[in-house]
Design a protein around this motif. Structure first.
Motif, PDB file in Angstrom:
ATOM      1  N   MET A  94       0.850  -1.188   0.000  1.00 54.86           N
ATOM      2  CA  MET A  94       0.000   0.000   0.000  1.00 54.86           C
ATOM      3  C   MET A  94       0.890   1.243   0.000  1.00 54.86           C
ATOM      4  SD  MET A  94      -3.388  -0.592   0.182  1.00 54.86           S
ATOM      5  CE  MET A  94      -4.145   0.664   1.190  1.00 54.86           C
ATOM      6  N   ALA A  99      -4.932   2.487  -2.309  1.00 55.08           N
ATOM      7  CA  ALA A  99      -4.389   1.664  -3.391  1.00 55.08           C
ATOM      8  C   ALA A  99      -5.282   0.442  -3.614  1.00 55.08           C
ATOM      9  CB  ALA A  99      -2.966   1.240  -3.060  1.00 55.08           C
ATOM     10  N   TYR A 101      -4.712  -2.538  -4.404  1.00 57.49           N
ATOM     11  CA  TYR A 101      -4.241  -3.870  -4.021  1.00 57.49           C
ATOM     12  C   TYR A 101      -4.991  -4.410  -2.804  1.00 57.49           C
ATOM     13  CZ  TYR A 101      -0.552  -2.110  -7.015  1.00 57.49           C
ATOM     14  OH  TYR A 101       0.133  -1.548  -8.055  1.00 57.49           O
ATOM     15  N   TRP A 102      -5.425  -3.517  -1.930  1.00 55.47           N
ATOM     16  CA  TRP A 102      -6.168  -3.936  -0.737  1.00 55.47           C
ATOM     17  C   TRP A 102      -7.487  -4.593  -1.144  1.00 55.47           C
ATOM     18  CZ3 TRP A 102      -4.563  -3.697   4.326  1.00 55.47           C
ATOM     19  CH2 TRP A 102      -5.524  -3.933   5.311  1.00 55.47           C
ATOM     20  N   SER A 117      -1.037  -3.603   5.946  1.00 54.70           N
ATOM     21  CA  SER A 117      -0.543  -2.811   4.827  1.00 54.70           C
ATOM     22  C   SER A 117       0.930  -2.505   5.022  1.00 54.70           C
ATOM     23  CB  SER A 117      -1.337  -1.515   4.700  1.00 54.70           C
ATOM     24  OG  SER A 117      -1.184  -0.713   5.856  1.00 54.70           O
TER      25      SER A 117
END
Length: 286
Positions: A94, A99, A101-102, A117
């Motif tokens: 992160m 972001a 990706y989470w 993160s």
């Protein structure tokens, strides 16, 4: 439709719900038996097996229930059972709040899996190496990366992670309104499926251009993609390439032996960095 008919249909839905619930509890008992048989082995990620399960279910699916919803439900189900087998946690890259990706990680490994993160890719890799996390979520490599994270898993060291899967598992899924992607890393797994792509790190003893490397692969009949490079002026004896192909590349392959002979620079290292099951296409989920 009469109220009596509606009441009967709702009873039928309740019966189906109870059956689904009973089967989930029965499946949990089977998972407990698997865990007992394994002993202290703990969680072992099996991305190939998970991909095969989803492909089998999609192949047998019929009716009006959306296949995309089926994939999401089964991802949640499989993640819940995986968590029953031991410590399942995710380390997510992160670099800044918000972001994607989470969200990708949560969609893949469910609402119950703990997540932390990390502002750096090294933090994610370190969490997996130490055992604090079973899963790491990192960006898909690109040619413009100036300090690519994949070079840090080019190692024979103990507990060095490998690439295990690619997110999202369905290429039609949007995250925060855009099509974002990520790679999953974890401890090495020999679990594979039929439709996979493989990553290999290739090391030369001096700087080599990507165009030259691609030309040499084409000359020996290997269709590959270069997904990243790394060359440090302070380490002139190491030039790394991240190669993606539909097969595992090894030095004992006849094509690779010819490639090495044709290369002007010396190939000083070669190592598989992992693989991923090819995500479902929009056509497969129609």
């Amino acid at each position: 439709m009469s109220e009596l008919k509606l009441a009967d249909l709702r009873k039928e839905i309740d019966r189906i719900d109870d059956t689904i619930h009973d089967l989930l509890m029965e499946r949990a008992q089977v998972v407990d038996n698997v865990r007992a048989a394994k002993g202290a082995e703990g969680i072992k990620l099996r991305p190939g097996r998970e991909a095969e399960v989803l492909r089998r279910l999609i192949a047998r699916h019929h009716g009006t229930f959306p296949k995309g919803a089926l994939v999401r439900i089964w991802r949640e189900v499989m993640s819940a059972y995986l968590k029953l087998q031991g410590h399942l946690a995710m380390a997510v890259y992160m670099p800044q709040p918000g972001a994607a990706y989470w969200d990708l990680a949560r969609d893949q490994y469910g609402s119950q899996t703990p997540m932390t993160s990390h502002a750096s890719v090294r933090g994610v890799i370190g969490a997996v190496q130490s055992g604090d996390a079973a899963i790491g979520v990192l960006p898909v490599p690109t040619m413009v990366d100036t300090d690519p994270w994949w070079r840090h898993i080019y190692s024979r060291g103990e507990n060095t992670p490998q690439i295990l899967s690619r997110l999202p598992v369905a290429s039609t899924e949007k995250v925060r309104g855009t099509f974002e992607e990520a790679l999953i890393i974890g401890l090495p797994s020999d679990d594979h499926t039929e439709n996979e792509r493989y990553y290999t790190a290739l090391e030369f003893n001096q700087e080599v251009s990507p165009r030259t490397v691609l030309a040499n692969f084409a000359a020996v009949g290997l269709d590959v993609d270069i997904q990243g490079t790394w060359y440090d002026e302070s380490m002139r004896d190491q030039c790394l390439f991240l190669i993606e192909a539909d097969m595992v590349l090894t030095q004992d392959m006849a094509e690779m032996q010819t490639f090495i002979e044709k290369s002007e620079a010396t190939v000083t290292g070669m190592q598989k960095l992992g693989a991923y099951a090819v995500p479902f296409t929009s056509d497969e989920l129609k």
